[in-house]
Structure formats: C-alpha cells, structure tokens
Design an enzyme around this catalytic site. Structure first.
Site, PDB file in Angstrom:
ATOM      1  N   GLU A 301       0.967  -1.049   0.055  1.00 21.19           N
ATOM      2  CA  GLU A 301      -0.130  -0.394  -0.095  1.00 21.19           C
ATOM      3  C   GLU A 301       0.693   1.561   0.056  1.00 21.19           C
ATOM      4  OE1 GLU A 301      -2.473  -0.621   3.301  1.00 21.19           O
ATOM      5  OE2 GLU A 301      -3.700  -1.816   2.052  1.00 21.19           O
ATOM      6  N   LYS A 370      -1.951 -11.672   8.262  1.00 23.38           N
ATOM      7  CA  LYS A 370      -3.597 -11.570   9.043  1.00 23.38           C
ATOM      8  C   LYS A 370      -4.792 -13.084   8.732  1.00 23.38           C
ATOM      9  CE  LYS A 370      -3.975  -6.909   7.134  1.00 23.38           C
ATOM     10  NZ  LYS A 370      -4.550  -5.703   6.857  1.00 23.38           N
ATOM     11  N   ASP A 375      -8.731  -8.723   3.615  1.00 27.20           N
ATOM     12  CA  ASP A 375      -8.517  -7.841   4.916  1.00 27.20           C
ATOM     13  C   ASP A 375      -9.569  -7.779   6.258  1.00 27.20           C
ATOM     14  OD1 ASP A 375      -6.924  -5.312   5.917  1.00 27.20           O
ATOM     15  OD2 ASP A 375      -7.745  -4.013   4.359  1.00 27.20           O
ATOM     16  N   GLU A 403     -13.045  -1.886  11.722  1.00 26.70           N
ATOM     17  CA  GLU A 403     -12.813  -1.149  10.891  1.00 26.70           C
ATOM     18  C   GLU A 403     -13.887  -1.571   9.547  1.00 26.70           C
ATOM     19  OE1 GLU A 403      -8.798  -1.479   8.922  1.00 26.70           O
ATOM     20  OE2 GLU A 403      -9.583  -0.729   6.995  1.00 26.70           O
TER      21      GLU A 403
HETATM   22  C1  BDP Z   1      -6.162  -1.822   5.922  1.00 24.84           C
HETATM   23  C2  BDP Z   1      -6.805  -0.505   6.836  1.00 24.84           C
HETATM   24  C3  BDP Z   1      -4.739   0.114   6.373  1.00 24.84           C
HETATM   25  C4  BDP Z   1      -4.571  -0.665   6.702  1.00 24.84           C
HETATM   26  C5  BDP Z   1      -3.582  -1.768   5.872  1.00 24.84           C
HETATM   27  C6  BDP Z   1      -2.335  -2.360   7.017  1.00 24.84           C
HETATM   28  O1  BDP Z   1      -7.837   0.105   5.592  1.00 24.84           O
HETATM   29  O2  BDP Z   1      -5.453   1.419   7.470  1.00 24.84           O
HETATM   30  O3  BDP Z   1      -2.908   0.537   7.070  1.00 24.84           O
HETATM   31  O4  BDP Z   1      -5.202  -2.880   6.958  1.00 24.84           O
HETATM   32  O5  BDP Z   1      -2.906  -3.334   7.672  1.00 24.84           O
HETATM   33  O6  BDP Z   1      -7.589  -2.966   6.693  1.00 24.84           O
HETATM   34  O7  BDP Z   1      -1.283  -1.741   6.214  1.00 24.84           O
END
Ligand code: BDP
Length: 741
Positions: A301, A370, A375, A403
C-alpha cells in the site's frame, strides 16, 4: 459501626458512576455470603515486595480484595501464619517444594493451588518468574469476580504462544488510523516527563490477560518515531509497562535511513544502511534494555521496502533482524502485501510472495500474517500461509478495532471469529496442524484510545479481553470467555450473564448477515469503510473496489477462486483445497468467496441463491432487533415510578426479571438481579439503536444494488428498499472517523 452506617457506605459506594473506565477490573463487592467465605480463605497473605513486578502483584491483590471483599487483607513480606502465599521458588520454601511442576510451565506460567503446609491448607500463587505470579494474581481475582469456589483449586497455566502483542495504529500527532475510540492513548507531547496514570492502567489490563508486548505506533510509520527525542518518550512508556511484563516495540519505516539518517538509499545490502540500523538499534537498547524490536509494513500500500531496490522481503527483514539480534530483539515482518500493478487475485499475492521465502529469514524474524487473505473482513477463510511456512516462525494478526465490522457503535463480539480462525485445520479435518498450532506469536490491532471506555463502547472492551484470553490460550472457548467478561464487567448474576452471552455469541453472525453474507467481502464504502458500498467501482486500483470482489452480473455472483478462476484454492493444502474448490462441499459461509454461483443455484435451505441472499440480509436486521429486545430485559428499574422512560431505550419485550426485594447491604453493590446500571445500559441501548439503523441501511442498500444487477423480484414477504439505488449511492460521509492519512 452500626449496620445502618455500613449500609449507607455500601450504598454510596454502589452509586458511583459506572462509565466503563474500570474495564473488567471493577472489583465491586461480591455477594455477602460469598464475601465471608473468601475473607476467611484470604485473610493473611505472604507476598514478597522486593521487585517492581512483585509490588505490582501485591498491590493488585490488595486493591482487588479491598474492593471485592470490602476489607483489605493483612499483607506480609514474611509471616508464620498465612492462608495465601505468592511467589517464586526463590522467594518461598513452600513454593520451592513445587519447583518441578512450576518449571514445567515455562517462563510465563503459573500455578494456583492448595497445598498442605504445617497441617494447614494454604493457597499458593506461584510462577517461575515474578510475572507468572502477577498473572496468577489476576487469575485469582477473576475467580473471585466470577464467584468461583477456591477450596479445591488446582490450576496450571502456561501459554503456548510466546509473543502476545497489541499493535497500535497510532500516529505521532494523536490520530489513530482505523481508531473509533478517540485519540491515541500516548500523549507524546507531555512524555517523557508526564506519565499519565492511564498508562499504568493500560498495563494492568494487558497483564490481566497475559499480553506481553505493545507496538506503539502505526504500521504506516513515521520515521520520526525512531528519532532520539521519541526514543526518550518511548523509554518512559517502557518503564511504566516493564513491571507488568510488557515490552515495547516500534513500527519502523524502511526508508528511515534516508529520512532520518540523510543517506541516499535504504538498500538492505548497502553497508552504510546496515551500519545506520545497527547504530540506531544500539542507541535504542541503551535507553530501553528490554526493547522488543520492530514491526514492519514494507512494499505494501505504498510503503517503502526492499523491493524498491530489487531486494526481497527476506533481505529487508534480515537487515533489521541482524541489527536487533545482538540485543535479543525480533522483527515482525508483515505479509500483508499486494500490488496494484499485479493482475493476480489480491487474495493470492501474500502467499505468492512469501511461501517461497520459507527458510530464507534469519531466526529472529517472525512473519506476521493477517487472519485471512484479504483484510479483516467479517468473514474470511484462514490465510493460506498458515501451515505453508514450516521453517519460518509465523504470527497471526487479528483486528480488534472494527474497521470492517461497524466501528465501535455496532455490538459485534469477535470471540467467535478468533475461535473460528484459530481452530481452522490447515490440512484437513482432524489432521492438523490447526492455525493456532502453527503460531510463534499473535497480534491484535488495538481498539484502544482516549475514550472514557477505552474502546469506544462498552462491548468493544470484550474484544480486547477475548483477544488477550485467546492469545494466552488459543484453545479456550469464546463462549466461556464471554461469560467471564460479562460477569466481571456487568454482574456475575446468571440472570445478567446468560442473556449477555447470548447476545455476544450471535452478534458476529448478525454482522456477517447484514453486511457480507455467504462469503461476500469488501463491500464497504470507499476509503473510510463506513456503511455499504457494493457499487464502488473505478478509482486508483481495482482491488480497492467492491465490484472486484463480488463480481455480480446478470447470471450470478461471487469470486471464482477455483481452477477455472484465480485458482486461489490451490494455495491451500490438497484436502482443504479440494473442499473449497467443490461448490457442493465448500462451507456455505464461504460459498461466494470461492465460487461464482448462478442466482438460481439451489441452496441447502431449498431457496435459490438470490432468495437466500435477500433473506440473509433481512435476517441480520432481525438479529439486531433480537439483541435490542434482550438488552431491554436488562433495563434497570426506574429510579422512581414516575420517572419518564429514556427516549433512547427500546421498550422491553418481556418484563424485566427483577430481584426479590433486598437491601443494598444484602446485594452488595451489584445491580438488582437481572439488571444493568443505568449509565451503561443507556449507552448500549443507544448504540444498538444505531446498529439497527445501520443494519437496515446495509440491507436496503445492498438489496437495491444487487437487484439492479440480478433483475430478480424480491422473495414474497421481503419489503422493497424504501429508496431507489441512486439514493444510497449518493450518500457521503467525508468526516467518518478513523480514516487512514
Ligand atoms: C487496512 C486498513 C489500512 C491499514 C492496512 C494495513 O484499511 O488503514 O493500513 O489495513 O493493515 O485494513 O496495513
């Protein structure tokens, strides 16, 4: 003191505000009969007080017993007559005699047991180290808070997962990414001089669960957290946490050698970069001798990482690992990676990048994965990397902050989600290992902030609690944990505990139903993820859209991850893959995760997929209504008969199960049987009302959208959404909380 005065004192005590700030450590008086029994059993306590951890254990026990039993015990550093002994084999001869069984429990373990000494029965709370004793004290207090008998105690506890950490996604300016509980708990501005008492309470709460690490800053890290001034501040926090067995960690920005060190590169194979990290790490350890290490989000990201220099994740992780190794630190290197310029299914990308690196990481690297391959969705299958990297220590990352599960205002108890993942069999039914059995560590993205409740709502405390309990014992039952939490947080009265546990245990499935039933995922609104957005399309990258995930068209819906599609199933071990790949065998809750299924597909219920989908959305809404109805039965009796009912509270569907009349003394400070204190009851009731409104919104918007694609009529009896699709699509929430930035 006359009984009337005692009654008054207890009554005044019970009238204190119940704002949730004490978490599950309220230590309010237990029922008088029980209190008398406990008092007799816990009158004289021998507890060493030579170290900070010993003092913490002793202080917690004193505080707990004073609150629970209305009387402080007599505490001794040494005494000949005692009913309880706290300590280690080094601090006590009685405990030294048990050293064999204590040693078998490892560094963090403890025993709580009755032994005969000098012809008397003595309760021993003992561990190999002081920290085990502190954990044992919290266990003992939990037994008292839940009304357990102490006469035949024989508890042996030992956590199989050595590293149990909270990850705070807190920025240095106090904003918490994906935080729904106020601002960051860490006041960097007033540190290191001012150590807010909340830091100690945070440490107590974590120690009560056995959490032994905390990552203070966001994975989307600022290099500044490694600057000397911030290390001073971190050192101050580490000092507060140390007696409670909690080590601090920091998220490290991979490009820090450039941003802080003025180097031209952060290439992991560059000697100047290696030297920079070695020196920086040495400086950190000079200030924080028990510093835990780094957590790193790299090449994910938009974060910098080793691939910027043509190097692998292993090269990057090993760079930091080598700097930390001489000091005993570890690197938690995240496997949450996916690239927008890679056309492969996002669910496959972490496995593709990491599985081949098994064995390439240095021993003090732990790869953090994770729980699922996308996610933190309301439901995902377990991540295929579990069981696939036998030569690499892995840690599991859960998200406690909700979230994707309605933020802090939805009551969603995550215990069942955690349990489902931990128990998932990575091979095939019964052949193991389960996900839990593959773990060297476990992390929870914290849901904690400056809010008075700590977690943004009363019920979100349960997610912190359940995470900690399952991190300690991944085989524990989410239901039992919910029962302990409800007893400690509200009241041990079964008329309170049972309905609350019922609400909690059904709540996650309710959220799945009204948000993403049958294996759907990632349908939340863009960016902030608040509310439904199944129509989200376009924008910077396809894998940040909803249409990428649900793939609904005129004929059907779902992501084909079988061999005819992305073949993500092939990343699982053969038997698991065979189950997921077969539309007739895949568990129904994961159907649309793995398959693109025609709308007419016959479901186990006998309905078509389309009808089933609609009915699941409606079921989710009804499940929230059922939670409201249950909660209404726990309403406190009105202060006086004429008092108007609170406007926010739904009317009870059944009469509250009120207690027989008893005086305040007889009932201690516990609420009347079957009821909750007014302050917390009202807030939970209001939040359930928000949840109902939003569940209905999810249902209506999702049905309006999917109907526009399927073109099918709603099943009989299903009301049409009250607004056209365009209405839902146009809703905007630019200030929704917790957004990343
Ligand atoms: C996502 C979130 C983001 C996080 C990312 C992460 O939306 O804000 O930075 O995961 O785990 O779920 O790095």
């Amino acid at each position: 003191m006359s009984s009337a005065v005692i009654a008054l004192l207890l009554f005044v005590g019970s009238a204190r505000a119940e704002d949730g700030h004490s978490l599950w450590m309220r230590y309010v008086p237990v029922e008088p009969v029980l209190a008398a029994t406990y008092r007799a059993q816990l009158s004289d306590i021998v507890a060493p007080d030579a170290t900070p951890t010993q003092r913490a254990a002793r202080a917690e026990l004193e505080r707990g017993l004073a609150g629970l039993l209305g009387k402080s015990p007599r505490m001794h550093a040494d005494a000949s007559r005692y009913s309880v002994i706290l300590g280690t084999p080094r601090s006590s001869n009685v405990i030294a005699a048990l050293h064999g069984e204590i040693d078998a429990l490892g560094q963090d373990g403890y025993v709580l047991k009755r032994v005969q000494h000098d012809g008397r029965s003595v309760l021993v709370v003992a561990g190999q180290r002081d920290i085990g004793v502190l954990y044992g004290v919290f266990h003992l207090l939990r037994l008292l808070q839940t009304g357990a008998a102490l006469d035949r105690l024989d508890v042996h506890e030992s956590p199989p997962v050595p590293l149990r950490v909270l990850d705070h996604w807190d920025n240095l300016d106090g904003h918490v990414e994906r935080g729904y509980a106020g601002r960051s708990l860490w006041d960097w501005q007033s540190l290191p001089e001012w150590k807010d008492p909340r830091y100690t309470d945070y440490a107590r709460a974590n120690a009560s669960l056995g959490i032994n690490g905390t990552v203070l800053n966001n994975v989307n890290a600022s290099a500044w957290s490694l600057a000397p001034a911030y290390i001073e501040k971190t050192a101050a926090l580490a000092e507060v946490f140390r007696p409670y067995g909690i080590r601090v960690f920091l998220s490290a920005r991979f490009s820090a050698p450039i941003e802080l060190g003025g180097l031209k590169t952060a290439d992991p194979l560059d000697p100047a970069v290696q030297r920079w990290w070695r020196d920086r790490v040495a400086d950190i350890y000079a200030r924080i001798p028990d510093f835990g290490g780094f957590l790193v989000k790299a090449n994910s990201e938009g974060q910098p990482g080793p691939q910027d220099y043509g190097r692998s994740h292993a090269d990057g992780a090993n760079l930091l690992a080598d700097a930390l190794a001489p000091h005993g630190g570890v690197v938690m290197w995240r496997a949450f990676v996916y690239a927008h310029d890679v056309p492969a299914d996002r669910a496959t990308q972490a496995y593709t990048e990491f599985a081949g690196l098994d064995g390439a990481f240095h021993p003090n690297v732990i790869v953090q994965v994770k729980n699922g391959p996308i996610d933190f969705q309301p439901r995902e299958p377990f991540h295929p990397l579990f069981g696939a990297m036998p030569r690499t220590p892995l840690m599991l990352e859960f998200q406690l902050t909700k979230e994707y599960l309605g933020f802090a205002t939805h009551l969603v108890y995550l215990g069942p989600l955690f349990e489902e993942v931990l128990r998932a069999d990575t091979r095939r039914h019964g052949a193991g290992p389960t996900v839990a059995e593959t773990l060297a560590g476990i992390a929870g993205v914290a849901n904690i902030g400056s809010d008075r409740t700590w977690t943004g709502s009363h019920f979100d405390q349960a997610n912190w609690y359940a995470f900690g309990r399952l991190a300690w014992n991944p085989q524990a039952s989410a239901r039992d944990i919910a029962a302990d939490w409800a007893a400690m947080t509200f009241s041990p009265d079964p008329a309170v505990v049972q309905p609350i546990v019922g609400m909690m245990m059904g709540s996650r499935e309710a959220a799945v139903n009204y948000m993403t039933p049958l294996g759907l995922h990632h349908l939340m609104a863009r960016g902030h993820h608040y509310g439904p957005g199944p129509w989200v399309d376009g924008g910077p990258r396809a894998d940040w859209t909803s249409v990428y995930y649900h793939r609904a068209d005129r004929d059907g819906i779902g992501f084909d991850r079988t061999a005819s599609g992305s073949n993500a199933v092939a990343q699982y071990s053969p038997d698991v893959a065979a189950t997921y790949a077969d539309v007739a065998k895949v568990p129904e809750p994961l159907l649309l995760w793995f398959h693109h299924v025609p709308w007419d597909h016959r479901m186990p219920s006998g309905r078509t997929l389309w009808d089933e989908l609609v009915s699941r959305y409606s079921l989710g809404v009804r499940q929230v209504k059922a939670m409201q109805a249950t909660w209404a039965t726990l309403a406190p009796p009105p202060a006086n008969a004429d008092a108007p009912a609170s406007a926010t509270e739904p009317a009870p569907v059944t009469e509250p199960a009120l207690a027989t009349e008893r005086s305040p003394v007889e009932r201690g400070s516990a609420p009347l049987t079957g009821s909750i204190d007014p302050q917390r009851h009202a807030q939970v009731a209001a939040y359930l009302q928000i949840q109902l409104r939003e569940a209905q919104w999810w249902r209506d918007a999702s049905i309006a959208y999917f109907q526009s694609i399927s073109g099918r009529p709603l099943p009989p009896g299903e009301p049409a959404p009250p607004h056209p699709l365009a209405y839902y699509e146009a809703l905007q929430f630019p200030s929704a909380p917790g957004d990343g930035r």
